[in-house]
Motif scaffolding. Structure first.
Motif, mmCIF file in Angstrom:
data_model
loop_
_atom_site.group_PDB
_atom_site.id
_atom_site.type_symbol
_atom_site.label_atom_id
_atom_site.label_comp_id
_atom_site.label_asym_id
_atom_site.label_seq_id
_atom_site.Cartn_x
_atom_site.Cartn_y
_atom_site.Cartn_z
ATOM 1 N N ALA A 44 92.759 132.078 18.196
ATOM 2 C CA ALA A 44 93.249 130.904 18.924
ATOM 3 C C ALA A 44 94.064 131.326 20.145
ATOM 4 C CB ALA A 44 94.100 130.031 18.007
ATOM 5 N N HIS A 45 94.878 132.355 19.995
ATOM 6 C CA HIS A 45 95.676 132.856 21.114
ATOM 7 C C HIS A 45 94.773 133.390 22.215
ATOM 8 C CE1 HIS A 45 98.278 135.724 23.274
ATOM 9 N NE2 HIS A 45 99.134 134.732 23.149
ATOM 10 N N PHE A 46 93.716 134.113 21.841
ATOM 11 C CA PHE A 46 92.784 134.654 22.826
ATOM 12 C C PHE A 46 92.134 133.527 23.636
ATOM 13 C CE2 PHE A 46 88.471 135.804 24.046
ATOM 14 C CZ PHE A 46 88.725 136.886 24.869
ATOM 15 N N VAL A 47 91.658 132.486 22.952
ATOM 16 C CA VAL A 47 91.023 131.360 23.642
ATOM 17 C C VAL A 47 92.022 130.678 24.571
ATOM 18 C CG1 VAL A 47 90.016 129.068 23.303
ATOM 19 C CG2 VAL A 47 89.286 130.988 21.873
ATOM 20 N N MET A 48 93.227 130.418 24.080
ATOM 21 C CA MET A 48 94.245 129.738 24.869
ATOM 22 C C MET A 48 94.622 130.568 26.106
ATOM 23 S SD MET A 48 98.094 128.588 23.757
ATOM 24 C CE MET A 48 98.559 130.269 23.392
ATOM 25 N N GLN A 49 94.837 131.863 25.913
ATOM 26 C CA GLN A 49 95.258 132.709 27.030
ATOM 27 C C GLN A 49 94.140 132.866 28.048
ATOM 28 O OE1 GLN A 49 97.930 136.000 26.230
ATOM 29 N NE2 GLN A 49 96.484 137.317 27.269
ATOM 30 N N THR A 50 92.901 132.988 27.592
ATOM 31 C CA THR A 50 91.775 133.090 28.512
ATOM 32 C C THR A 50 91.671 131.844 29.385
ATOM 33 O OG1 THR A 50 90.584 134.515 26.963
ATOM 34 C CG2 THR A 50 89.278 133.417 28.644
ATOM 35 N N ARG A 51 91.867 130.689 28.780
ATOM 36 C CA ARG A 51 91.829 129.426 29.536
ATOM 37 C C ARG A 51 92.979 129.352 30.539
ATOM 38 N NH1 ARG A 51 88.343 125.086 30.414
ATOM 39 N NH2 ARG A 51 89.594 123.707 31.681
ATOM 40 N N GLN A 52 94.164 129.797 30.119
ATOM 41 C CA GLN A 52 95.311 129.801 31.036
ATOM 42 C C GLN A 52 95.020 130.661 32.257
ATOM 43 O OE1 GLN A 52 98.492 131.161 28.471
ATOM 44 N NE2 GLN A 52 99.501 129.178 28.659
ATOM 45 N N PHE A 53 94.457 131.855 32.043
ATOM 46 C CA PHE A 53 94.163 132.750 33.159
ATOM 47 C C PHE A 53 93.098 132.144 34.069
ATOM 48 C CE2 PHE A 53 95.518 136.788 30.710
ATOM 49 C CZ PHE A 53 96.837 136.467 30.925
ATOM 50 N N HIS A 54 92.100 131.516 33.495
ATOM 51 C CA HIS A 54 91.066 130.867 34.293
ATOM 52 C C HIS A 54 91.679 129.775 35.169
ATOM 53 C CE1 HIS A 54 87.939 127.827 35.024
ATOM 54 N NE2 HIS A 54 87.170 128.893 35.217
ATOM 55 N N ASP A 55 92.511 128.941 34.568
ATOM 56 C CA ASP A 55 93.162 127.867 35.331
ATOM 57 C C ASP A 55 94.098 128.414 36.395
ATOM 58 O OD1 ASP A 55 91.795 126.073 33.773
ATOM 59 O OD2 ASP A 55 93.522 125.557 32.518
ATOM 60 N N LEU A 56 94.837 129.444 36.073
ATOM 61 C CA LEU A 56 95.746 130.052 37.050
ATOM 62 C C LEU A 56 94.962 130.648 38.216
ATOM 63 C CD1 LEU A 56 98.607 130.858 37.849
ATOM 64 C CD2 LEU A 56 98.320 132.934 36.475
ATOM 65 N N ARG A 57 93.876 131.346 37.918
ATOM 66 C CA ARG A 57 93.055 131.935 38.963
ATOM 67 C C ARG A 57 92.517 130.843 39.886
ATOM 68 N NH1 ARG A 57 89.565 134.935 35.914
ATOM 69 N NH2 ARG A 57 90.976 136.699 35.996
ATOM 70 N N ALA A 58 92.083 129.722 39.323
ATOM 71 C CA ALA A 58 91.569 128.624 40.142
ATOM 72 C C ALA A 58 92.671 128.028 41.020
ATOM 73 C CB ALA A 58 90.981 127.545 39.232
ATOM 74 N N ARG A 59 93.875 127.948 40.494
ATOM 75 C CA ARG A 59 94.980 127.346 41.261
ATOM 76 C C ARG A 59 95.430 128.214 42.430
ATOM 77 N NH1 ARG A 59 98.835 123.936 37.316
ATOM 78 N NH2 ARG A 59 97.178 123.038 36.084
ATOM 79 N N VAL A 60 95.375 129.531 42.275
ATOM 80 C CA VAL A 60 95.817 130.399 43.371
ATOM 81 C C VAL A 60 94.672 130.712 44.317
ATOM 82 C CG1 VAL A 60 97.698 131.407 42.056
ATOM 83 C CG2 VAL A 60 95.482 132.554 42.082
ATOM 84 N N GLY A 61 93.454 130.270 43.976
ATOM 85 C CA GLY A 61 92.327 130.440 44.890
ATOM 86 C C GLY A 61 91.758 131.845 44.901
ATOM 87 N N ALA A 62 91.975 132.611 43.849
ATOM 88 C CA ALA A 62 91.458 133.974 43.794
ATOM 89 C C ALA A 62 89.986 133.961 43.425
ATOM 90 C CB ALA A 62 92.240 134.793 42.759
ATOM 91 N N GLU A 63 89.257 134.945 43.943
ATOM 92 C CA GLU A 63 87.845 135.091 43.596
ATOM 93 C C GLU A 63 87.734 135.921 42.333
ATOM 94 O OE1 GLU A 63 85.409 136.477 46.734
ATOM 95 O OE2 GLU A 63 86.429 135.258 48.228
ATOM 96 N N VAL A 64 86.764 135.585 41.518
ATOM 97 C CA VAL A 64 86.538 136.324 40.266
ATOM 98 C C VAL A 64 85.554 137.422 40.514
ATOM 99 C CG1 VAL A 64 85.748 136.157 37.888
ATOM 100 C CG2 VAL A 64 87.007 134.279 38.931
#
Length: 64
Positions: A44-64
């Protein structure tokens, strides 16, 4: 259960910044909390943290 969750920003080459996340937790009685942690807590922690990083990356406009 008790725990700590730390977010650290580190300098990276190329004028970049790296986000490092560290967690540590403990529960008592350990023989009862360990199976729960391994079966439900860590996934559950892995899923939650992965989603947080995805959302953070989208908010700062970084390319994956």
């Amino acid at each position: 259960m008790e725990g700590i969750w730390g977010f650290h920003l580190r300098s990276a080459p190329g004028d970049r910044t790296r986000l490092v996340v560290r967690t540590r937790g403990r529960g008592r009685p350990r023989p009862l909390t360990r199976p729960f942690d391994m079966l439900l807590g860590k996934p559950a922690h892995f899923v939650m943290q992965t989603r947080q990083f995805h959302d953070l990356r989208a908010r700062v406009g970084a390319e994956v």
